[in-house]
Design an enzyme around this catalytic site. Structure first.
Site, PDB file in Angstrom:
ATOM      1  CE  LYS A 180      16.364  46.443  14.293  1.00 55.49           C
ATOM      2  NZ  LYS A 180      17.234  45.458  14.877  1.00 55.49           N
ATOM      3  CE  LYS A 203      21.154  47.183  15.944  1.00 55.57           C
ATOM      4  NZ  LYS A 203      21.394  45.800  15.440  1.00 55.57           N
ATOM      5  CB  SER A 230      20.877  44.671  22.820  1.00 55.10           C
ATOM      6  OG  SER A 230      19.906  44.584  23.831  1.00 55.10           O
ATOM      7  CD  GLU A 254      27.136  43.801  15.468  1.00 56.79           C
ATOM      8  OE1 GLU A 254      26.916  43.831  16.691  1.00 56.79           O
ATOM      9  OE2 GLU A 254      26.526  43.080  14.675  1.00 56.79           O
TER      10      GLU A 254
HETATM   11  C1  LIG Z   1      26.672  50.433  22.563  1.00 59.36           C
HETATM   12  C2  LIG Z   1      26.421  49.646  21.301  1.00 59.36           C
HETATM   13  C3  LIG Z   1      25.809  48.394  21.368  1.00 59.36           C
HETATM   14  C4  LIG Z   1      25.584  47.687  20.195  1.00 59.36           C
HETATM   15  C5  LIG Z   1      25.972  48.249  18.966  1.00 59.36           C
HETATM   16  C6  LIG Z   1      25.769  47.561  17.738  1.00 59.36           C
HETATM   17  C7  LIG Z   1      26.186  48.174  16.554  1.00 59.36           C
HETATM   18  C8  LIG Z   1      26.010  47.496  15.240  1.00 59.36           C
HETATM   19  N1  LIG Z   1      25.305  46.372  15.183  1.00 59.36           N
HETATM   20  O1  LIG Z   1      26.522  47.990  14.242  1.00 59.36           O
HETATM   21  C9  LIG Z   1      26.794  49.427  16.553  1.00 59.36           C
HETATM   22  C10 LIG Z   1      26.988  50.099  17.745  1.00 59.36           C
HETATM   23  O2  LIG Z   1      27.573  51.303  17.795  1.00 59.36           O
HETATM   24  C11 LIG Z   1      26.585  49.522  18.972  1.00 59.36           C
HETATM   25  N2  LIG Z   1      26.806  50.203  20.135  1.00 59.36           N
END
Ligand SMILES: Cc1ccc2cc(C(N)=O)cc(O)c2n1
Length: 327
Positions: free
Chosen positions: A318, A114, A81, A176
């Site tokens: 965040k 995110k 994470s 995701e």
């Molecule tokens: C390496 C990593 C780990 C979790 C991630 C999680 C998200 C997300 N929740 O959008 C996007 C990312 O580029 C992420 N990249």
């Protein structure tokens, strides 16, 4: 006979292309009635000639029989994470640490919203979707392949990438799974009508739907997938220089990627991006809980490596929690 085999393949490709346009690009290319006709035609053909059925046929997206439990999957590389930053000062500290370690004046970052969903790993062998797993604790996840096959924006087979016309021998795509706000509202309306418990937020609804032992239920839930990276890839075709080109490659393989993604230089641009996305948060079709910044150059990511469990090359910035009640 070859004529029937060709007809079945053409139907499969046409249906998958319409799925891609409708579920990944949100731009339907034919009226629903027309789509249903194609789908029924393929179902009838497969019923009459079962030898025409292939594992990647869109008719195989329907829920299979319920499982007793989910088999475990050990991730080939851990699904870590991201470290969190809540204040601008923490983002500035992140950028400063990156610049000092890399001994550079300014850093190019790949940025994106995110998604507030749950992370999954998808394995493709010779272009066929074979296995999908939840993140779990980052090292061991649950095999939810049957449920992921019901997610229409996850391709069941891959076409060629940016240049070659043959898919890579082995490719792990990470991303995701989430439920769009509109589909979440629709689901909760259905739950109310059935006197069943409503879901508290789209993330919980997506998690509950994906970790459902009965794929026959998962297939009724409208889940969406957005790719954010590649875990492992064997082919020369997989970009190895920039995160942004990895995303271009995934987009060329018809994986949905965040429309809001971009490449920026320096910490001021990171904070500007965060503000800009924060301003649009309410009107985005999906819940997000921040923005993700990644050093774009993959060699620089290697240099920075990981600290304990989270990568040093990336941080999630965040937003304050949206509703008082958390999940
Ligand atoms: C390496 C990593 C780990 C979790 C991630 C999680 C998200 C997300 N929740 O959008 C996007 C990312 O580029 C992420 N990249």
């Amino acid at each position: 006979p070859d004529r029937l085999r060709r007809q079945a393949r053409n139907l499969r490709n046409a249906i998958e292309l319409h799925n891609y346009n409708y579920f990944a690009l949100d731009a339907p290319t034919i009226p629903d009635a027309e789509y249903d006709k194609l789908f029924r035609e393929l179902q009838e053909l497969e019923q009459r000639y079962p030898q025409l059925i292939t594992p990647d046929s869109p008719t195989r997206r329907m829920g299979a029989a319920p499982l007793k439990e989910f088999p475990k999957i050990v991730h080939r590389t851990p699904m870590l994470s991201l470290g969190n930053a809540f204040e601008a000062a923490e983002v500035e500290a992140f950028d400063r640490r990156v610049r000092q370690t890399l001994r550079v004046e300014s850093v190019e970052y790949a940025v994106e919203p995110k998604f507030d969903g749950l992370a999954v790993s998808l394995w493709y062998e010779n272009g066929i979707f074979t296995t999908g797993a939840t993140r779990g604790d980052g090292y061991i996840g649950e095999d939810v392949t049957l449920n992921l096959r019901t997610v229409k924006s996850i391709p069941l087979h891959l076409h060629g990438g940016l240049s070659s016309d043959s898919p890579p021998a082995l490719l792990e795509v990470r991303g995701e799974v989430l439920m769009l706000k509109a589909d979440f509202e629709k689901l909760n309306r259905q739950q109310r009508e059935r006197n069943e418990r409503e879901f508290i937020n789209p993330r919980n609804a997506a998690a509950g739907s994906l970790r459902q032992l009965d794929p026959g239920i998962t297939v009724t839930r409208r889940l969406t997938f957005f790719a954010y990276g590649i875990g492992a890839g064997t082919d020369g075709d997989v970009p190895r220089d920039k995160q942004s080109r990895v995303m271009d490659y995934l987009e060329s393989l018809r994986f949905p990627v965040a429309r809001e993604r971009s490449v920026v230089n320096g910490v001021a641009a990171l904070l500007e991006y965060h503000q800009e996305i924060g301003g649009r948060r309410e009107c985005l079709p999906y819940d997000i809980d921040g923005t993700v910044y990644k050093v774009n150059d993959l060699a620089q990511q290697e240099q920075l490596g990981f600290v304990s469990r989270a990568p040093r090359f990336a941080v999630a910035h965040k937003f304050p929690a949206q509703e008082a009640v958390t999940e």
